[in-house]
Scaffold this active site. Structure first.
Site, PDB file in Angstrom:
ATOM      1  N   HIS A 145       0.808  -1.224   0.000  1.00 14.81           N
ATOM      2  CA  HIS A 145       0.000   0.000   0.000  1.00 14.81           C
ATOM      3  C   HIS A 145       0.844   1.278   0.000  1.00 14.81           C
ATOM      4  O   HIS A 145       0.298   2.369  -0.187  1.00 14.81           O
ATOM      5  CB  HIS A 145      -0.916   0.045   1.224  1.00 14.81           C
ATOM      6  CG  HIS A 145      -2.008  -0.982   1.208  1.00 14.81           C
ATOM      7  ND1 HIS A 145      -2.847  -1.160   0.142  1.00 14.81           N
ATOM      8  CD2 HIS A 145      -2.390  -1.892   2.145  1.00 14.81           C
ATOM      9  CE1 HIS A 145      -3.705  -2.139   0.409  1.00 14.81           C
ATOM     10  NE2 HIS A 145      -3.445  -2.594   1.611  1.00 14.81           N
ATOM     11  N   ASP A 197      -3.235 -10.509  -2.357  1.00 17.42           N
ATOM     12  CA  ASP A 197      -3.777  -9.964  -1.119  1.00 17.42           C
ATOM     13  C   ASP A 197      -5.232  -9.546  -1.359  1.00 17.42           C
ATOM     14  O   ASP A 197      -5.596  -9.132  -2.466  1.00 17.42           O
ATOM     15  CB  ASP A 197      -2.951  -8.755  -0.696  1.00 17.42           C
ATOM     16  CG  ASP A 197      -3.267  -8.248   0.702  1.00 17.42           C
ATOM     17  OD1 ASP A 197      -2.510  -8.558   1.628  1.00 17.42           O
ATOM     18  OD2 ASP A 197      -4.277  -7.526   0.845  1.00 17.42           O
ATOM     19  N   HIS A 215      -6.716  -6.962  -0.409  1.00 19.33           N
ATOM     20  CA  HIS A 215      -6.781  -5.526  -0.672  1.00 19.33           C
ATOM     21  C   HIS A 215      -5.961  -5.180  -1.917  1.00 19.33           C
ATOM     22  O   HIS A 215      -4.893  -5.750  -2.140  1.00 19.33           O
ATOM     23  CB  HIS A 215      -6.244  -4.731   0.528  1.00 19.33           C
ATOM     24  CG  HIS A 215      -6.960  -5.013   1.809  1.00 19.33           C
ATOM     25  ND1 HIS A 215      -6.497  -5.940   2.719  1.00 19.33           N
ATOM     26  CD2 HIS A 215      -8.112  -4.511   2.318  1.00 19.33           C
ATOM     27  CE1 HIS A 215      -7.336  -5.982   3.754  1.00 19.33           C
ATOM     28  NE2 HIS A 215      -8.314  -5.129   3.529  1.00 19.33           N
ATOM     29  N   ASP A 236      -5.158 -12.601   3.541  1.00 20.21           N
ATOM     30  CA  ASP A 236      -6.368 -12.063   4.154  1.00 20.21           C
ATOM     31  C   ASP A 236      -7.616 -12.272   3.306  1.00 20.21           C
ATOM     32  O   ASP A 236      -8.705 -11.814   3.670  1.00 20.21           O
ATOM     33  CB  ASP A 236      -6.198 -10.584   4.502  1.00 20.21           C
ATOM     34  CG  ASP A 236      -5.412  -9.794   3.484  1.00 20.21           C
ATOM     35  OD1 ASP A 236      -5.103 -10.339   2.405  1.00 20.21           O
ATOM     36  OD2 ASP A 236      -5.099  -8.617   3.751  1.00 20.21           O
TER      37      ASP A 236
END
Length: 308
Positions: free
Chosen positions: A122, A159, A161, A243
């Site tokens: 990120h 991931d 996200h 996740d």
């Protein structure tokens, strides 16, 4: 030849406030899950500021160093904190990823898993966010290009996200193909298929909340693997977030350990056909400790099996 495993105790120096999901116990869970496996275990070296400058300006590094607290925590945003040892921990992540690339490209190992924290995907050019300080996998990809002379590197980010930082850091980089599958809508709000990069080299694969392994497998078989085979990468990097697991508290996909194993196996098959099996995987998210450990074990087991 076996799978190399890079980690370092300094990653425990990045302490978040009590109750924060990105906790020291994450790496402890990973180490327990891999304790009995036949791995080439290597301490991740410290990355250098020159490594970080492959993707971030010096002022980003200086700003983070200046913000380090003498004790306790300093908040960068509502999700991202600094402790006194946070930059040291993040430098181990950068150093481990670059050293893993060095080892795999030199033939010292065919593939590698880098388990460090904080995660990285990120972090944007001058913005630490989403638990991330430096764009570790993006830096490792640029390291492969600039210091090893590669011309085609692929990054697969599974991931849950979207890897907004990796996308932003590599938006104009034609030599890197970035693929991100992720739940959408979800933090950080980016990752639409229309976000293609300056050279059309970015592929975003949104997945609906509540979907599971069947939807993921269809997306990868239909959209990702054919395109990557046509691209013919010389190295594949993985942003390995776990996740998307059904038990994870921060998202709403329903993957299981078998799904992570399938995806890893297919990436390794592609790497075997295209680039001599050269894969470097770096830990990103995963916040249910039991699910994280079991999923990492499934992932690394497939990395090892791919050597046969």
């Amino acid at each position: 030849m076996t799978t190399a495993y890079f980690t370092h105790p300094d990653c425990d120096l990045h302490e978040n406030p009590p109750g924060h999901p990105e906790q020291v116990a994450r790496l402890q869970a990973v180490n327990r899950a891999l304790a009995g496996m036949d791995l080439l275990r290597i301490e991740a070296p410290l990355g250098t500021e020159a490594d970080i400058r492959l993707c971030h300006p010096q002022r980003h590094i200086d700003r983070l160093r200046a913000a380090l607290p003498a004790q306790g925590w300093a908040g960068i945003d509502g999700d991202t904190c600094l402790a006194p040892g946070s930059v040291q921990a993040a430098l181990r992540g950068v150093g481990g990823a670059c050293a893993a690339v060095d080892l795999v490209l030199s033939g010292g190992a065919r593939n590698a898993f880098v388990a460090t924290r904080p995660p990285g995907h990120h972090a944007e050019t001058e913005t630490a966010m989403g638990f991330c300080l430096f764009g570790t996998v993006a830096i490792a990809a640029k390291h492969a290009l600039e210091r090893h002379g590669l011309s085609r590197v692929a990054i697969v980010d599974f991931d849950v996200h979207h890897g907004n930082g990796t996308q932003e850091l590599l938006w104009g980089e034609s030599r890197i193909r970035f693929v991100s599958s992720h739940q959408m809508p979800l933090y950080p709000g980016s990752g639409a298929p229309s976000e293609r990069g300056a050279q059309g080299q970015i592929s975003n694969i949104p997945l609906s909340g509540g979907s599971g392994g069947a939807e993921m497998r269809a997306a990868y078989d239909g959209l990702v693997f054919p395109a990557l085979a046509d691209y013919a990468p010389e190295l594949i990097l993985i942003s390995a977030g776990f996740d998307a697991h059904a038990a994870d508290p921060l998202a709403g996909l329903n993957w299981r350990e078998a799904d992570f194993a399938w995806l890893t196996r297919r990436i390794c098959d592609l790497a075997r056909d295209q680039c001599g099996g050269r894969v470097v995987s770096c830990l990103e998210g995963g916040y249910d400790l039991d699910a994280l450990g079991a999923s990492v074990a499934a992932h690394v087991t497939e990395l090892i099996k791919s050597l046969n």
